[in-house]
Design a protein around this motif. Structure first.
Motif, short mmCIF file in Angstrom:
data_model
loop_
_atom_site.label_atom_id
_atom_site.label_comp_id
_atom_site.label_asym_id
_atom_site.label_seq_id
_atom_site.Cartn_x
_atom_site.Cartn_y
_atom_site.Cartn_z
N LEU A 105 0.79 -1.23 0.00
CA LEU A 105 0.00 0.00 0.00
C LEU A 105 0.83 1.28 0.00
N PRO A 106 1.81 1.44 0.87
CA PRO A 106 2.54 2.72 0.89
C PRO A 106 3.38 2.99 -0.35
N MET A 107 3.70 1.96 -1.13
CA MET A 107 4.59 2.12 -2.27
C MET A 107 3.86 2.39 -3.58
N MET A 108 2.56 2.33 -3.58
CA MET A 108 1.80 2.38 -4.82
C MET A 108 1.27 3.79 -5.11
N PRO A 109 0.99 4.06 -6.40
CA PRO A 109 0.34 5.33 -6.74
C PRO A 109 -1.08 5.39 -6.16
N ALA A 110 -1.64 6.56 -6.11
CA ALA A 110 -2.93 6.78 -5.44
C ALA A 110 -4.05 5.89 -5.99
N ALA A 111 -4.13 5.70 -7.31
CA ALA A 111 -5.21 4.90 -7.88
C ALA A 111 -5.09 3.44 -7.45
N VAL A 112 -3.88 2.92 -7.41
CA VAL A 112 -3.67 1.53 -6.99
C VAL A 112 -3.94 1.40 -5.49
N ARG A 113 -3.55 2.42 -4.71
CA ARG A 113 -3.80 2.41 -3.26
C ARG A 113 -5.29 2.34 -2.97
N LYS A 114 -6.09 3.08 -3.73
CA LYS A 114 -7.54 3.04 -3.52
C LYS A 114 -8.10 1.65 -3.78
N PHE A 115 -7.55 0.95 -4.77
CA PHE A 115 -7.98 -0.42 -5.04
C PHE A 115 -7.53 -1.36 -3.93
N LEU A 116 -6.25 -1.26 -3.52
CA LEU A 116 -5.72 -2.14 -2.48
C LEU A 116 -6.44 -1.95 -1.15
N MET A 117 -6.96 -0.75 -0.90
CA MET A 117 -7.67 -0.50 0.35
C MET A 117 -8.97 -1.31 0.44
N LEU A 118 -9.46 -1.77 -0.69
CA LEU A 118 -10.70 -2.55 -0.70
C LEU A 118 -10.45 -4.03 -0.40
N HIS A 140 -20.73 9.24 -5.66
CA HIS A 140 -19.71 9.49 -4.65
C HIS A 140 -20.05 8.62 -3.46
N ILE A 141 -19.22 7.60 -3.22
CA ILE A 141 -19.49 6.64 -2.14
C ILE A 141 -18.44 6.83 -1.06
N TRP A 142 -18.90 7.06 0.16
CA TRP A 142 -18.01 7.26 1.29
C TRP A 142 -17.17 6.01 1.49
N ALA A 143 -15.88 6.17 1.64
CA ALA A 143 -14.92 5.06 1.68
C ALA A 143 -15.27 3.96 2.69
N PRO A 144 -15.70 4.26 3.92
CA PRO A 144 -15.97 3.15 4.85
C PRO A 144 -17.03 2.17 4.36
N TRP A 145 -17.98 2.62 3.57
CA TRP A 145 -18.99 1.68 3.07
C TRP A 145 -18.33 0.66 2.16
N LEU A 146 -17.48 1.12 1.25
CA LEU A 146 -16.81 0.18 0.34
C LEU A 146 -15.74 -0.62 1.04
N VAL A 147 -15.00 0.02 1.96
CA VAL A 147 -13.94 -0.68 2.68
C VAL A 147 -14.51 -1.83 3.51
N ASN A 148 -15.75 -1.71 3.96
CA ASN A 148 -16.39 -2.79 4.71
C ASN A 148 -17.18 -3.75 3.83
#
Length: 172
Positions: A105-118, A140-148
């Motif tokens: 996660l810390p090494m990736m570009p922002a778009a990849v980080r958003k995917f890895l967070m899921l 526009h979906i609030w991140a915690p809904w998708l992260v869960n």
């Protein structure tokens, strides 16, 4: 029937292990820090927290995220187990699948980080106090809904696929 029993055993083991760890965590937390302060606003801990909730409610959301992540990892490990015959290969790939998202996660570009967070263990319960959003299909979906929800969906699909693979292997 055997495939269903294997999936049920994996879920039961995950549920029992999660319950044991959560109980131990809460017990140690109550022993060392006491029960006072759980009714305080979350902003005392994190001034940038967007949710108007107290510390106890955040604790509940943290355990919700942990339970969803455990379910997803149960599904992924069960699927890997159904795909591989070697116990060592299954263990190695399971550890890689569990820890790769948070390691990369810390090494990736922002778009990849958003995917890895899921992915399971790609994010954390701290997403509940942030204001990150995902832009999907014009929404526009609030991140915690998708992260869960994403790990919940990943776990369910992986458990279903594992049961199907074991059923086919048993029939052959």
């Amino acid at each position: 029937r055997l495939a269903r029993a294997k999936v049920q055993a994996a879920l039961l083991y995950t549920l029992l292990l999660f319950g044991l760890c959560a109980g131990l965590f809460l017990g140690l937390q109550a022993f060392f820090f006491g029960l006072h302060g759980w009714d305080q606003p979350l902003q005392l801990i994190d001034p940038m927290a967007a949710l108007p909730i107290n510390v106890l409610q955040m604790e509940g959301l943290t355990f919700l995220y942990a339970a969803v992540t455990c379910f997803a990892l149960c599904g992924v490990v069960t699927l890997i187990s159904s795909l591989l015959r070697s116990s060592f290969a299954c263990m190695a790939l399971s550890v890689l699948a569990a820890f790769a998202p948070m390691t990369l996660l810390p090494m990736m570009p922002a778009a990849v980080r958003k995917f890895l967070m899921l992915l399971p263990l790609g994010s954390g319960a701290e997403e509940w106090v942030r204001t990150n959003v995902y832009h999907l299909f014009g929404l526009h979906i609030w991140a915690p809904w998708l992260v869960n929800m994403a790990p919940l969906l990943i776990g369910a699909v992986c458990l279903y696929l594992a049961a199907r693979l074991w059923s086919r292997r048993q029939a052959a």
